[in-house]
Design an enzyme around this catalytic site. Sequence first.
Site, PDB file in Angstrom:
ATOM      1  N   GLU A 139      29.439  43.235 102.735  1.00  0.00           N
ATOM      2  CA  GLU A 139      29.784  44.534 103.276  1.00  0.00           C
ATOM      3  C   GLU A 139      28.832  44.842 104.431  1.00  0.00           C
ATOM      4  O   GLU A 139      27.780  44.257 104.561  1.00  0.00           O
ATOM      5  CB  GLU A 139      29.690  45.626 102.194  1.00  0.00           C
ATOM      6  CG  GLU A 139      28.368  45.666 101.467  1.00  0.00           C
ATOM      7  CD  GLU A 139      28.364  46.649 100.307  1.00  0.00           C
ATOM      8  OE1 GLU A 139      28.876  47.749 100.458  1.00  0.00           O
ATOM      9  OE2 GLU A 139      27.829  46.293  99.248  1.00  0.00           O
ATOM     10  N   CYS A 371       9.790  42.446  77.549  1.00  0.00           N
ATOM     11  CA  CYS A 371       8.788  42.818  78.559  1.00  0.00           C
ATOM     12  C   CYS A 371       8.013  44.063  78.115  1.00  0.00           C
ATOM     13  O   CYS A 371       7.137  43.956  77.265  1.00  0.00           O
ATOM     14  CB  CYS A 371       9.453  43.017  79.919  1.00  0.00           C
ATOM     15  SG  CYS A 371       8.275  43.014  81.288  1.00  0.00           S
ATOM     16  N   GLN A 375       5.047  45.028  74.968  1.00  0.00           N
ATOM     17  CA  GLN A 375       3.829  45.815  75.123  1.00  0.00           C
ATOM     18  C   GLN A 375       3.851  47.049  74.219  1.00  0.00           C
ATOM     19  O   GLN A 375       2.829  47.420  73.635  1.00  0.00           O
ATOM     20  CB  GLN A 375       3.664  46.203  76.595  1.00  0.00           C
ATOM     21  CG  GLN A 375       3.526  44.983  77.506  1.00  0.00           C
ATOM     22  CD  GLN A 375       3.466  45.335  78.979  1.00  0.00           C
ATOM     23  OE1 GLN A 375       3.521  46.502  79.355  1.00  0.00           O
ATOM     24  NE2 GLN A 375       3.365  44.319  79.832  1.00  0.00           N
ATOM     25  N   HIS A 497      11.836  38.143  80.336  1.00  0.00           N
ATOM     26  CA  HIS A 497      13.154  38.784  80.250  1.00  0.00           C
ATOM     27  C   HIS A 497      14.216  37.751  79.859  1.00  0.00           C
ATOM     28  O   HIS A 497      14.876  37.168  80.727  1.00  0.00           O
ATOM     29  CB  HIS A 497      13.529  39.398  81.603  1.00  0.00           C
ATOM     30  CG  HIS A 497      12.772  40.626  81.953  1.00  0.00           C
ATOM     31  ND1 HIS A 497      13.206  41.894  81.626  1.00  0.00           N
ATOM     32  CD2 HIS A 497      11.594  40.792  82.615  1.00  0.00           C
ATOM     33  CE1 HIS A 497      12.335  42.786  82.080  1.00  0.00           C
ATOM     34  NE2 HIS A 497      11.354  42.150  82.682  1.00  0.00           N
ATOM     35  N   GLU A 499      17.110  38.160  78.770  1.00  0.00           N
ATOM     36  CA  GLU A 499      18.478  38.597  79.100  1.00  0.00           C
ATOM     37  C   GLU A 499      19.004  37.939  80.374  1.00  0.00           C
ATOM     38  O   GLU A 499      20.226  37.800  80.553  1.00  0.00           O
ATOM     39  CB  GLU A 499      18.555  40.123  79.226  1.00  0.00           C
ATOM     40  CG  GLU A 499      17.822  40.751  80.404  1.00  0.00           C
ATOM     41  CD  GLU A 499      16.384  41.126  80.108  1.00  0.00           C
ATOM     42  OE1 GLU A 499      15.838  42.013  80.792  1.00  0.00           O
ATOM     43  OE2 GLU A 499      15.797  40.528  79.179  1.00  0.00           O
TER      44      GLU A 499
END
Length: 527
Positions: A139, A371, A375, A497, A499
Amino acid sequence: MKYIFVTGGVVSSLGKGLTAAALGTLLENRGLKVALQKFDPYLNVDPGTMNPYQHGEVYVLDDGAETDLDLGHYERFTNVKLTRFNNLTSGQVYQTVLNNEREGKYLGKTVQVIPHVTDEIQNRIHLLADQSKADGDIEGLPFLEAIREFALEAGHGNVVFMHVTYVPFIKAAGELKTKPTQQSVAKLREIGIAPHILIARCERPLDKELRQKISLFCNVPYEAVIEEKDVDHSIYEVPLMLQRDRLDDLVCRLLHLDTPTANMAHWQEIIRKLIAPQHRVRIGVVGKYIELQDAYKSVYEAVIHGGVANDCGVEIVKVDAEDIEREGPEKILKGLGGILVPGGFGERGIEGKIMAAKYARENKLPYLGLCLGMQIATIEFARNVLKLDKAHSTEFDPDTPHPVIALLDEQRKITKKGGTMRLGAQPCQLVMGSMAAKLYGAFVVNERHRHRYEFNNAYRDKFEKADFVFSGTSPDGKLVEVIELPNHPFFIASQFHPEFRSKPHQPHPLFKGFIGAAHAHIHQRPL
């Protein structure tokens, strides 16, 4: 090399990236090698410093590039190996052009959008093509001019322009309206681009008369008007929907590619498990940007993949961490099969997340931390098990007496925000016999990071003596990567991470294990 440029009109968030990814799936399953490249018009160099409310999730690649969330679609739907060259922003283009000007590479010429900016965009397309990785999703006017010129150079039969547009249903009229699509295509033609294929996003099916009207007024063949209706259950239905309208057949014909029909049987089985799963479970995602769907896009998708792996439908319950602070965890979290605390930045909602981790630990409720979620679990354990009063991360309390999470020395000296965190794929060594090692079925894995703060090793002995297991570390043992609690059905958290590595047909081991444990918890049966 063949090129497919996917443009979009009428409104933003039409699903250009998802459409490109779905087509990539179909082409891969026809035996073709594909890759995808996203062009973004914003002047940020990358989305790494952008607020999730502005931009949605920042998706991290193996090489540490912080990119647009559409690249998550590309990796989830296909087998492409993406790098920072697969995401190009106007900011990167202008930065390169201005650096070239300062270095005298333009030999004193006046630097202009055409040809210098458009040439740089074409260079990036060629760069990817030279590495046998190409496709497009774009775009912005300079990008449109660049691909118009590129198509002229590439020649007939090597480029397809695919335009995604929206055909709105007007309730007052009781019908779908094609005028916005006509205007969108007209603007594209003014620039010099005539789309070969129109993807019509719509809420209701397109009838024959409507397709004929779009075909006539947009100067596109009738069979090249492809219906892309809102899916009933999952975005993973999109490839099958496009295949039913023979989009991949059309693309291959336009590009003179002789390939077998795509076998999507495995994809149909994924959809079966999503639509009619054998089991069901509710998972609470405790976050800060809960009201924004795209902020945790990869997390939600990985949870769904974990459900597919267990033939288990997952209802994701979005929990605002601040609601837990106000109303307490019992009221908000009771009845869930598991709790997931995703990554994030900033102090807001931190105490609510800590309360959620405590609730999961004490009630033997499956917990997965990602992540910041790792903690959070560490801070909670320090405060409530080790009795380290006011233990915290120095990110949220620089004056904490017990900084169990702190900055690494090399991060203390950094003043620039963009691209300076611990980023990208890095090796993690798992402890033999740990739950993490069993889930992965491996002892060394590579996972993607995006953070500044780490576990403070000054406290490692205290934690280990209290049965807090460090089941994954960097190969040199200095950085904590995975923690788990052994006397708990499922309590695992990672500094990385996971995911970002999950796909519907290759669910991530941690999410697969988490959903399995959540289902077992609800049904009170052993894993």
